[in-house]
Each structure stands twice: as C-alpha cells, then as structure tokens.
Scaffold this active site. Structure first.
Site, PDB file in Angstrom:
ATOM      1  N   SER A 106       0.857  -1.186   0.000  1.00  0.00           N
ATOM      2  CA  SER A 106       0.000   0.000   0.000  1.00  0.00           C
ATOM      3  C   SER A 106       0.888   1.228   0.000  1.00  0.00           C
ATOM      4  O   SER A 106       2.053   1.180   0.411  1.00  0.00           O
ATOM      5  CB  SER A 106      -0.890   0.009   1.249  1.00  0.00           C
ATOM      6  OG  SER A 106      -1.586   1.235   1.391  1.00  0.00           O
ATOM      7  N   TYR A 144      -1.743  -0.350  10.783  1.00  0.00           N
ATOM      8  CA  TYR A 144      -1.814  -0.669   9.358  1.00  0.00           C
ATOM      9  C   TYR A 144      -0.522  -0.257   8.663  1.00  0.00           C
ATOM     10  O   TYR A 144       0.028  -1.025   7.861  1.00  0.00           O
ATOM     11  CB  TYR A 144      -3.010   0.040   8.741  1.00  0.00           C
ATOM     12  CG  TYR A 144      -3.254  -0.324   7.293  1.00  0.00           C
ATOM     13  CD1 TYR A 144      -3.731  -1.584   6.965  1.00  0.00           C
ATOM     14  CD2 TYR A 144      -3.011   0.585   6.260  1.00  0.00           C
ATOM     15  CE1 TYR A 144      -3.955  -1.930   5.638  1.00  0.00           C
ATOM     16  CE2 TYR A 144      -3.242   0.250   4.938  1.00  0.00           C
ATOM     17  CZ  TYR A 144      -3.709  -1.018   4.631  1.00  0.00           C
ATOM     18  OH  TYR A 144      -3.929  -1.351   3.323  1.00  0.00           O
TER      19      TYR A 144
END
Length: 239
Positions: A143, A156
């Site tokens: 990501s 995250y």
C-alpha cells in the site's frame, strides 16, 4: 510469463482487488484458486466468472486452514505459477485507543498470512525452476501506507511497511531460483476497504480494474525482467 494455462492463487479473492485479479487472470487463460473467508462470496464469484475460478474458503491468518487449502490445491494441480497475496484488513484509530485485538488482526492477516501462503508456494516454484528454468511469480499487495505514515494508521502502516521489507528480502532470497517477487503499493482505490477500515476515501480514487491491469503487465513481463516494486497513485485524488 504468458498466463494462458497457468495456475494462480489469489488471496482475498471474493471482492475488490482480489476479484479483479481473478477476472483478468482468467481472461488470459489462467486457472485461479481463490482464497477468502467468505464461502458464499466465493461461490458468487465462481457463478459470475466461471468454473476456472476454484473457491477455497480460508482464513490466511490461520496456519491450519492455509495448510489445508494448499493441500487441496496441490491435489488438483501439479503446479502453482502465480501467488497474489492480496488479503488484507485495516482497523484505524489513535494508537492509545486502538484495541489490541485490532492490532493482532492486522498483523496476523497482513503479514503472517502472507508468510504462511508464501512458504507454501516457494518449494513448488523452486521445483518448477529446476524443470523449466523459470519458477513463478509472487505479488504482494502492500500500500502507499507502506511508504508514507499517517495519523491513526499506526498498526496498518506497520504491517504494510513490514510487507515491503518482507518482499525485498524474499526477492533477494528466491530470485536465483527463477522466482520473481513484486511488491505493489496502491493509493486510494474505489473498493469497500476504506469504509470497512473506518476511513473516508478521497473523492477521486483509482479503479480496481486499472490496478489489476497493471499487475497483469507485471506478471506478463519477460522472464528475465523483474519489476520489484510499483507505486500507484490517483493523479488528482481530490478531483
């Protein structure tokens, strides 16, 4: 690598990016084993895409379920050419308020799940290299959050930064065995991920189909051409 008649495993295959990866792989003639926790969602994907999509109900964070799923895959196929580690979850919030269960959930799915699936395919791909001179390709979906830290995304961010490190180490470990490893780092994308994670996505995100098309380009590159990392961002995220 030409994808016709190849065998691919895609995790998180029932929705979003995973479903698009499966769709484009199948359009190119590959057989896809799709892993996800949602059995009914997987069956819906098979009904939509066709019988060369083979559902495997599996929580990638559970070692026993991963072992059982790959045993089932191996019973149906003598090869695995592509692994796309796409399954991932986000649980956003301030570091001092984030429940420990949310920390563990993200680490277990986003990192341990990748490790468990990867260690299943590496021996297979090594043997394929011994037979044919090319082993296969592992794609890890990281990501932009693995490149840039953000408030309220500490857990995250940690998993996606860690996944990029894992990918680089793995790439250097297996490249001599004819196995490619690529880390892809998408920015905001029009899927349900952000809503489920508890954040608002920008008003002009990328489309999942476009990210999947980029991954197909990576997979179809010549065998001696390794694209080790790709970063994808919307040009005008705010519109």
């Amino acid at each position: 690598m030409p994808l016709k008649d190849k065998v691919a495993v895609v995790t998180g295959a029932s929705t979003g990016l995973g479903k698009e990866f499966a769709r484009l792989l199948m359009e190119r003639g590959a057989r896809v084993f799709g892993l996800s926790r949602g059995a009914s969602d997987l069956e819906a994907v098979r009904a939509e895409l066709g019988d060369t999509f083979v559902p495997q109900c599996c929580d990638v964070a559970n070692e026993n379920e991963v072992q059982d799923s790959f045993a089932a895959i191996k019973a149906q196929s003598d090869r695995i050419d592509v692994l796309i580690n796409n399954a991932g979850i986000g649980r956003f919030g301030p570091v001092d308020a984030l429940p420990i269960v949310d920390w563990h959930a993200q680490v277990n799915t986003n990192m341990t799940g990748v490790f468990l699936c990867t260690r299943q395919v590496v021996p297979i791909m090594r043997r394929q290299n011994d037979r044919t001179g090319f082993g296969g390709h592992i794609v890890n979906v990281a990501s932009i959050a693995g490149i840039v830290g953000n408030p309220n995304l500490s857990a995250y961010n940690a998993t996606k930064f860690g996944l990029r490190g894992f990918s680089e180490a793995l790439m250097k470990e297996v490249r001599s065995y004819g196995v490619k490893v690529t880390s892809v780092c998408p920015g905001s994308t029009a899927t349900e991920f952000g809503r489920k994670a508890g954040s608002k996505r920008p008003p002009n995100p990328m489309e999942a189909a476009d990210i999947a098309a980029t991954v197909m380009h990576i997979l179809e590159a010549p065998d001696n051409y390794l694209i080790s990392e790709v970063v994808m961002r919307p040009l005008r995220p705010r519109g």
